[in-house]
Design a protein around this motif. Structure first.
Motif, mmCIF file in Angstrom:
data_model
loop_
_atom_site.group_PDB
_atom_site.id
_atom_site.type_symbol
_atom_site.label_atom_id
_atom_site.label_comp_id
_atom_site.label_asym_id
_atom_site.label_seq_id
_atom_site.Cartn_x
_atom_site.Cartn_y
_atom_site.Cartn_z
ATOM 1 N N THR A 158 -98.647 2.024 -123.499
ATOM 2 C CA THR A 158 -97.773 2.691 -122.516
ATOM 3 C C THR A 158 -97.276 1.722 -121.467
ATOM 4 O O THR A 158 -96.461 2.088 -120.630
ATOM 5 C CB THR A 158 -98.552 3.805 -121.818
ATOM 6 O OG1 THR A 158 -99.746 3.234 -121.287
ATOM 7 C CG2 THR A 158 -98.907 4.902 -122.807
ATOM 8 N N ARG A 200 -94.104 -0.966 -124.358
ATOM 9 C CA ARG A 200 -93.021 0.022 -124.383
ATOM 10 C C ARG A 200 -91.696 -0.688 -124.590
ATOM 11 O O ARG A 200 -91.518 -1.810 -124.146
ATOM 12 C CB ARG A 200 -92.945 0.737 -123.037
ATOM 13 C CG ARG A 200 -93.883 1.924 -122.925
ATOM 14 C CD ARG A 200 -93.577 2.683 -121.668
ATOM 15 N NE ARG A 200 -92.197 3.152 -121.669
ATOM 16 C CZ ARG A 200 -91.629 3.707 -120.615
ATOM 17 N NH1 ARG A 200 -92.284 3.856 -119.485
ATOM 18 N NH2 ARG A 200 -90.384 4.119 -120.668
ATOM 19 N N ASP A 250 -88.121 -0.801 -123.343
ATOM 20 C CA ASP A 250 -87.334 -0.250 -122.240
ATOM 21 C C ASP A 250 -85.870 -0.102 -122.626
ATOM 22 O O ASP A 250 -85.192 0.809 -122.217
ATOM 23 C CB ASP A 250 -87.466 -1.131 -120.998
ATOM 24 C CG ASP A 250 -88.906 -1.154 -120.515
ATOM 25 O OD1 ASP A 250 -89.581 -0.125 -120.670
ATOM 26 O OD2 ASP A 250 -89.359 -2.206 -120.025
ATOM 27 N N ASP A 296 -92.292 3.290 -130.660
ATOM 28 C CA ASP A 296 -90.934 2.906 -130.263
ATOM 29 C C ASP A 296 -90.546 1.571 -130.895
ATOM 30 O O ASP A 296 -89.432 1.390 -131.364
ATOM 31 C CB ASP A 296 -90.781 2.889 -128.738
ATOM 32 C CG ASP A 296 -92.037 2.394 -128.040
ATOM 33 O OD1 ASP A 296 -92.967 1.987 -128.772
ATOM 34 O OD2 ASP A 296 -92.088 2.408 -126.809
ATOM 35 N N GLU A 336 -94.236 10.946 -123.014
ATOM 36 C CA GLU A 336 -93.372 9.902 -122.411
ATOM 37 C C GLU A 336 -92.769 9.035 -123.515
ATOM 38 O O GLU A 336 -91.598 8.698 -123.490
ATOM 39 C CB GLU A 336 -94.232 9.052 -121.474
ATOM 40 C CG GLU A 336 -93.440 8.399 -120.360
ATOM 41 C CD GLU A 336 -94.371 7.600 -119.446
ATOM 42 O OE1 GLU A 336 -94.024 6.465 -119.134
ATOM 43 O OE2 GLU A 336 -95.454 8.121 -119.080
ATOM 44 N N MET A 337 -93.602 8.738 -124.506
ATOM 45 C CA MET A 337 -93.122 7.887 -125.594
ATOM 46 C C MET A 337 -92.038 8.618 -126.380
ATOM 47 O O MET A 337 -91.025 8.019 -126.762
ATOM 48 C CB MET A 337 -94.285 7.495 -126.511
ATOM 49 C CG MET A 337 -93.871 6.527 -127.593
ATOM 50 S SD MET A 337 -95.185 6.198 -128.742
ATOM 51 C CE MET A 337 -96.101 4.954 -127.887
ATOM 52 N N GLN A 362 -90.002 10.834 -125.314
ATOM 53 C CA GLN A 362 -88.773 10.827 -124.505
ATOM 54 C C GLN A 362 -88.079 9.464 -124.603
ATOM 55 O O GLN A 362 -86.873 9.370 -124.778
ATOM 56 C CB GLN A 362 -89.150 11.129 -123.041
ATOM 57 C CG GLN A 362 -87.980 11.597 -122.195
ATOM 58 C CD GLN A 362 -87.262 12.790 -122.830
ATOM 59 O OE1 GLN A 362 -87.902 13.743 -123.301
ATOM 60 N NE2 GLN A 362 -85.943 12.756 -122.897
ATOM 61 N N ASN A 363 -88.906 8.425 -124.551
ATOM 62 C CA ASN A 363 -88.393 7.043 -124.601
ATOM 63 C C ASN A 363 -87.670 6.798 -125.924
ATOM 64 O O ASN A 363 -86.567 6.261 -125.969
ATOM 65 C CB ASN A 363 -89.570 6.082 -124.424
ATOM 66 C CG ASN A 363 -89.103 4.654 -124.243
ATOM 67 O OD1 ASN A 363 -87.965 4.436 -123.820
ATOM 68 N ND2 ASN A 363 -89.935 3.697 -124.566
ATOM 69 N N THR A 379 -84.269 8.765 -125.977
ATOM 70 C CA THR A 379 -83.178 8.140 -125.209
ATOM 71 C C THR A 379 -82.751 6.837 -125.886
ATOM 72 O O THR A 379 -81.571 6.518 -125.936
ATOM 73 C CB THR A 379 -83.626 7.860 -123.769
ATOM 74 O OG1 THR A 379 -84.888 7.199 -123.827
ATOM 75 C CG2 THR A 379 -83.776 9.129 -122.967
ATOM 76 N N GLY A 380 -83.751 6.127 -126.408
ATOM 77 C CA GLY A 380 -83.424 4.855 -127.067
ATOM 78 C C GLY A 380 -82.499 5.055 -128.247
ATOM 79 O O GLY A 380 -81.512 4.342 -128.419
#
Length: 1420
Positions: A1097, A1101, A1103, A1275, A1305-1306, A1308-1309, A1312-1313
């Motif tokens: 996390t 991650r 970004d 991710d 959170e992952m 969501q990441n 969006t990615g």
């Protein structure tokens, strides 16, 4: 100069009673015949072949009257021998040849051979002549005879009653009365008005020798005093004789005289030889030098040799041989450089280490030209008791022949401007220039890469007609041996001169008559076609090569005329093709400088000729014209004293001050070696010059010469060159001198900087002496090297084990060979300049040589020698040189390396002195880091570890470790890990009581090495133990439990190292350097998966998906995808065109760590892993640091032969041209060959292939995918799935997300990615659109999932992990046609683990799955 060769030969003497065993040998003046004396027998031997010709045996009756024979002396014309006997008689023997044509031995030739055709002089040369000996006269001198000496037409005899008799050779005293020594006045020099007389009654001469060039005798008296007696006027009577003597010698035993150098060598009872010369002005005897063994070289024998027994100068006067009462031979150059000594090494010890008895010598005499030394050995007395077998041949005193090879410089000094070493033996030549006919450049040194390229054009293209490459001259230890033509040798033995041309391609040799030459290219000799022409010329003054011509001075026998001749090499050897110039007097020496020939004649005049090439129609000849004659008779007492004469461009002016710069390169001065004194005569430029310049061009050369100036004493050889090189003016305009025991000297020009006006008070040249360890035979000017040769010995005594063979010659003597050697001299010169405060000159000289391959070694040697001398000296040094040398070395970029190499080669005690001069090692370490020179910094670390407390060295080691990680120097990283651990373990296990310098190294370093072993867990898995184990294996638990930390003292140390490794990994991930991360993990055995689990996390991650995607494309040289031609209206739309541009960019990107990732060879490198070409230690992956060794085991398992798990892309080699659609389809993997493909499918596959990167990158990406999957960094998995464009991977991940607990959170990441990638693809990279469309349904499903925030039930790892393994077949085999190399299904199970955060459980799980070998994640 002279070198022993092979084993000595033994001549078979007819055995008889002990009274017939030889005791004395004496050669005749021509060295053709040897008189061998036994107590009752006189024999005459011939030199070649070495056979006995005639023997005279004294009848018993007369023998009892005369007494035993003692000494023999030849008449100068070899027609008589005088023999002295024990009771004071002299017997005169006449030697007559028996009637006419009779010979003892005659060669037999087959019919019709060329030798049959009546060659003049032929018979005498070939066969030993038959001679008769008859006793003609007996003279009774009524006192024992001490010495016999032939002096011109008379025989000088010294008797034990103190008288000197002058006897005519016909056996008459001619009414002259004997001279009583007591009436000869002796003084310290000839200027004393009256000398004292030898005031005691029983004085007599023990040994004496006549010296023609000094006109007098060197004498040794019976009480050990030595002296020199000379007639004051021409008449030889007691009143006219005067003696000089040195006061301090009272233990003389024997004497020998050197006529060429005017030296007298007196052997002493102490075992040393004192060499004296006569002062020209006062006539006093001056000590020139001593020949003595040093305790340093011969610690056990140097003072136990006994008195000197015999001293003999060689025929060419260039070496002297000495033997002692207790045995042994030693050979010295004329001014005292020791060449050979048989008291040490293989001569003195057998191969089992036992000592041999040294060879005792009763008498010795040199053979023709110094190729042989005839020795009467005295094994006799002491050995008869040892062995009862009196018939043993060896025990009998016999005649031994030692064979020698000598340097050409001894007889043909014009060779000194060459850069080759040429040695001549009696029937062969030794050269150091490599095989000319082969391209010598293949084995050349790295210093001259340009030679190799030139070799293609012609074998000699590199020579530039000036100098050979360093590679050729230094190439290897062996000689190129050229056998001299037998046809020529048969009638012209011995070889007197030889010469080699500048390029080392042609050799000429001169025997008794005529000459012959040889080409190393064609390997053929060229001899005179007409033997009469050959036998009609005697070469007198040596010979030299000028371009393609041989220049020589000879005497024409039929015309009684001295001549200078020039022969063209390429034409037949015949006088018809020679250019002949008549000369006034006999030529003694000849030398060539550029286009001038300089000759020195017997009337003491020097003549300069110009030589030029002339082409008259078909024939090419050379024209010679006299330029200038200079008479030297005022300065030279005897023409025989001139050793060498050369023209040089060296002068006291160094060219800057001259009005016309081109004059500096002309023949400026004549160098003349007069009996060891080097004399220089420069051109006189004081007169008007301007008018002469306008008139005839030849006039300028005819400037007169100034009076001579003495440059140096005790000179044996001189080297100079006519080449010019602006970069290396110091070395090329210098004059090199070899001075025997005193080493070498160089007369170096001093140049003002930047052509400023020189100071009037500064001299423009300086003479610098320096010592070298070899005898110099050639100087390589630009390369700052001296070439030489050295005798080496080989023992064969182990082959002869039987007792009877113990005394074979092969057992008594080692086999002698001559080896080539070379030595650097630059550091001596730089040091001498620094001592004299000429630092500026030293800097100019050093900078001109900085490109030489061994220049770093030069600096190191200089620093080392000064350090050793100054740091170990007993007394304080008033003006130490070390700070100056240190300051000098800082001027060069190699400064840091030089200092640390020097420190590590000297003992620790001297370090403080060294670093006081060069600076604190901490500062130097930091300089290395700033200069990015990490290897040198690591060397400084070892020094710091010894000189500082552990805390300091740890701090510096950490700095270095971080820098090495940053630069990817993996080898160094491993060393540093080991080093940090060693410091840690040493510190805690044995804490030093005081921070002394050596404690930490001794306790830490060695402790660490002692504990290295392969732990049980490793051997159980058969993993090769790595070189640098990352954990002290001593504390390793024995089972394969993944427990890393032992409760040992180095726990903190390991933590500390791990912290640094983690920090580095974090940086790499943050900077999206996945490739570097992979390398780092593989090289240092970093536990990537467990670390990623922790950092999932945080650092792990993603970004910015788009940035990450772009960065991966660039790092892995992976082409951006392109759209199929059908779907794009114009090929130049942003798709294809831009991709090409991107591709070029990605390929020009700096490839990682010199990883030669040339995609063109990707197929060749299929089986290369991550560690492909990164470092030499790529198979030494550290195993102990991983959670369990099994993980590494899987990682290193060999690729299965059934085809790899990579996609079809690996089967074809698509590289830079991969943006083109039409690929080569013939190489598709055999798994697919059976499938029938439709046209559209083919198109689809071709598109897929066109957008694949190199095979190696693909393997690496899959490996990373696997790692991230294991660690649950989904991710990253998505990003890699995108770049590989494999929908199966993405769908697998999305399935996984749905079936397991994943951090919101992952999710969501990732969401969006993926949206960001979609947007980027729409605008910038449409090639990605088709793929994104394929995975769109899964992505949409996934988005819905994230929005709903559904949390499925906890996933049970164990069952899931097992199921896929036991169900379907091996993943690699079950590759279907649909998935382009889909990921092995087993990974689904494996990646399910990431739902659990307990590390241990996860690790155990991993191990289980790896043990079963489910996914063979082979990085091939």
């Amino acid at each position: 100069m002279y070198f022993l060769s092979g084993w000595p030969k033994r001549l078979l003497c007819p055995l008889g009673s002990p009274a017939e065993a030889p005791i004395h040998v004496q050669s005749d003046p021509q060295r053709t015949f040897f008189a061998v004396l036994a107590p009752v027998r006189l024999s005459i031997w011939y030199s070649r072949p070495s056979v006995l010709i005639v023997t005279y045996k004294e009848p018993e009756k007369s023998s009892s009257q005369f007494g035993f024979y003692k000494q023999a002396e030849w008449r100068p014309d070899s027609t008589m021998i005088a023999v002295s006997t024990a009771y004071g008689y002299i017997l005169f023997f006449h030697i007559t040849s028996t009637r006419g044509d009779k010979y003892l031995y005659e060669p037999v030739y087959p019919k019709g051979s060329p030798q049959m055709k009546g060659t003049p002089h032929f018979k005498e040369e070939q066969c030993a002549p038959a001679l008769n000996l008859e006793m003609k006269k007996i003279l009774d001198l009524q006192a024992p005879i001490m010495s016999l000496q032939s002096m011109l037409e008379d025989l000088l005899v010294a008797t034990s009653d103190g008288l000197l008799h002058l006897i005519h050779w016909e056996g008459m005293t001619n009414g002259r009365k004997a001279i009583n020594l007591c009436t000869v006045p002796f003084s310290v020099d000839l200027q004393s008005s009256r000398g004292s007389f030898l005031g005691f009654a029983d004085v007599h001469i023990r040994d004496m020798e006549y010296c023609a060039t000094l006109d007098g005798f060197a004498v040794v008296f019976n009480d050990g005093k030595i002296g020199f007696i000379t007639p004051v006027s021409s008449r030889f009577t007691a009143e006219q004789l005067h003696g000089v003597w040195p006061q301090d010698v009272v233990d003389g035993t024997c004497v020998a005289v050197n006529n060429k150098y005017r030296l007298m060598a007196f052997g002493c009872a102490s075992g040393s030889v004192q060499v004296y010369t006569i002062d020209n002005t006062t006539g006093a005897m001056l000590l020139s030098h001593k020949l003595e063994l040093t305790a340093k070289q011969y610690p056990d024998i140097w003072n136990k040799t006994g008195a000197v027994k015999l001293v003999r100068w060689s025929p060419d006067n260039s070496v002297v041989i000495v033997t002692w009462e207790n045995g042994g031979l030693s050979l010295w150059s004329v001014f005292g450089a020791q060449l050979i000594c048989t008291l040490g090494g293989d001569f003195a010890y057998r191969s089992d280490g036992t000592k041999k008895d040294p060879l005792k010598i009763n008498s010795m005499s040199w053979g023709a030209e110094g190729y042989h030394l005839w020795v009467i050995s005295g094994f006799g007395a002491q050995s008869t008791e040892i062995e009862s077998d009196s018939k043993s041949i060896v025990k009998q005193p016999g005649i031994l022949l030692f064979q020698f090879i000598k340097s050409v410089l001894t007889v043909n000094p014009c060779m000194s401007n060459q850069e080759q070493v040429l040695l001549q033996g009696e029937d062969r030549l030794y050269l150091n220039c490599g095989e000319a006919s082969q391209t010598q450049h293949a084995r050349g040194s790295s210093a001259h890469p340009e030679h190799k390229a030139a070799g293609a054009k012609s074998p000699f293209a590199d020579s530039g007609v000036e100098s050979q490459g360093l590679s050729t001259l230094l190439g290897h230890r062996h000689w190129h041996v050229v056998q001299i033509s037998n046809t020529y040798l048969e009638s012209n033995w011995p070889i007197r001169f030889s010469a080699i041309d500048k390029l080392g391609q042609n050799i000429a040799v001169v025997g008794k008559f005529g000459f012959a030459h040889y080409s190393l290219l064609t390997k053929k000799w060229k001899l005179f076609g007409n033997i009469t022409q050959e036998q009609n010329m005697i070469v007198t003054g040596g010979l030299a090569w000028w371009n393609d011509f041989v220049v020589l001075a000879c005497y024409n026998i039929s015309d009684h005329q001295e001549e200078l001749r020039v022969y063209l090499r390429t034409s037949n050897l015949d006088n018809a093709f020679a250019h002949i110039t008549k000369a006034q007097a006999e030529t003694l020496l000849l030398s060539v400088f550029r286009d001038m020939v300089i000759v020195f004649r017997a009337d003491c005049s020097i003549c300069l000729y110009s030589i030029e090439r002339k082409s008259d129609g078909p024939t090419t000849t050379a024209g010679i014209q006299v330029l200038q004659e200079v008479s030297m008779s005022r300065y030279i007492p005897h023409p025989f004293l001139v050793v060498s004469v050369t023209l040089t461009s060296v002068s006291t002016e160094n060219g800057i001050t001259l009005k016309m710069p081109q004059q500096a390169r002309d023949a400026e001065s004549i160098m003349l070696n007069l009996a060891g004194q080097l004399i220089m005569m420069q051109r006189d430029r004081s007169g008007p010059q301007i008018r002469e310049k306008d008139s005839h061009p030849n006039q300028r050369k005819l400037l007169p010469f100034c009076p001579p100036v003495v440059l140096a004493q005790s000179v044996e050889n001189v080297w100079t060159t006519c080449r010019a090189n602006k970069q290396k003016r110091h070395l090329l305009e210098a004059l090199w001198l070899s001075c025997g025991g005193a080493g070498m000297k160089v007369w170096l020009p001093l140049f003002p900087r930047d052509h400023r006006k020189p100071h009037s008070f500064l001299s423009q040249r300086i003479m610098l002496p320096f010592h070298i360890n070899i005898y110099p035979l050639a100087v390589l000017f630009e390369d700052a090297l001296v070439l030489g040769a050295v005798n080496d010995t080989l023992l064969y005594d182990s082959l002869y084990t039987r007792n009877s063979a113990r005394e074979q010659l092969e057992v008594l003597f080692p086999y002698c060979v001559v080896e080539r050697t070379s030595q650097i001299y630059l550091h001596h010169i730089l040091r001498q300049l620094l001592v004299r405060n000429l630092g500026e000159q030293a800097l100019l000289l050093a900078q001109s040589c900085a490109a030489l391959p061994y220049f770093p070694h030069v600096l190191e040697l200089m620093l080392h020698e000064v350090l050793e001398e100054e740091a170990t000296s007993r007394e304080p040094i008033p003006d130490p040189l070390l700070p100056t040398v240190a300051k000098f070395i800082t001027e060069f970029p190699l400064f840091l390396q030089t200092v640390v190499h020097c420190a590590r080669k000297t003992e620790y005690a001297l370090w403080n002195y060294l670093f006081a001069a060069v600076g604190n090692p901490k500062d130097l370490f930091e300089e290395c880091l700033m200069a990015q020179d990490l290897d040198t910094a690591a060397s400084y670390l070892i020094i710091l570890q010894n000189m500082e407390v552990p805390a300091v060295s740890r701090q510096h080691a950490t700095l270095l470790f971080n820098t090495a990680l940053e630069q990817g120097k993996w080898d160094l990283c491993r060393h540093m890990i080991r080093f940090l651990k060693a410091i840690g373990s040493g510190e805690s296990e044995t804490p030093p009581s005081t921070p002394t310098a050596q404690e930490p190294s001794s306790s830490g370093g060695f402790e660490f090495f002692r504990n290295r072993s392969i732990s049980l867990s490793q051997s159980a898995e058969n993993v090769p133990a790595s070189k640098f184990s990352l954990q002290k294996t001593l504390s390793m638990p024995s089972g394969p439990s993944g427990k890393r930390w032992s409760k040992d003292s180095d726990c903190a140390e390991n933590m500390y190292i791990d912290m640094m490794l983690w920090r580095h990994a974090r940086r790499l991930l943050e900077e999206v350097r996945l490739k570097d991360l992979g390398c780092f993990a593989a090289q240092l055995g970093f536990e990537l998966i467990s670390w990623l689990c922790k950092e999932r996390t945080r650092a792990a991650r993603v970004d910015n998906f788009v940035l990450a995607l772009k960065r991966l494309h660039k790092d892995f040289l992976w082409p951006l995808p392109i759209t199929p031609a059908s779907s794009v209206s114009s090929p130049f739309k942003n798709g294809k065109y831009r991709t090409g541009e991107q591709l070029l960019k990605s390929q020009s990107a700096d490839p990682f760590l010199n990883l030669e990732m040339d995609p063109a060879v990707s197929t060749v490198q299929r089986s290369q892993s991550w560690l492909g070409s990164i470092g030499p230690a790529h198979h030494e992956i550290d195993t102990t640091s991983s959670p369990g060794p099994q993980m590494q085991d899987a990682f290193l398992s060999p690729l299965s032969a059934k085809g790899d798990e990579c996609s079809i892309g690996s089967a074809t080699d698509l590289t830079e041209s991969s943006s083109m659609v039409d690929g080569d389809w013939t190489m598709v993997d055999e798994n697919f060959s059976t499938l029938s493909l439709t046209q559209s499918e083919l198109e689809h596959i071709s598109m897929e292939l066109a957008s694949k990167g190199p095979h190696k990158s693909q393997v690496q990406l899959r490996y990373l995918l696997h790692m991230f999957m294991e660690a649950g960094c989904l991710d990253w998995c998505i990003v890699i799935g995108l770049i590989l464009r494999e929908s199966s991977v993405i769908s697998q991940i999305l399935l996984l997300i749905q079936s397991s607990e994943v951090d919101g959170e992952m999710l969501q990441n990732i969401k969006t990615g993926l949206h960001a990638v979609d947007r980027w693809a729409s605008t910038d990279c449409p090639g990605y659109k088709p793929f994104l469309n394929i995975i769109k349904p899964q992505v949409q499903k996934f988005s819905e999932l994230t929005e709903e925030q559904v949390q499925p039930e906890a996933f049970q790892p164990i069952t899931a992990g097992k199921t896929p393994e036991h169900t379907g077949p091996r993943a690699e085999e079950s590759r279907g046609p649909s998935g382009h190399g889909s990921l092995p299904q087993g990974e689904v199970g494996g990646s399910g683990l990431v739902g659990r955060n307990e590390e241990d459980a996860a690790r155990a799980e991993e191990e289980e799955s790896f043990q079963d070998g489910t996914y063979d994640c082979s990085v091939s």
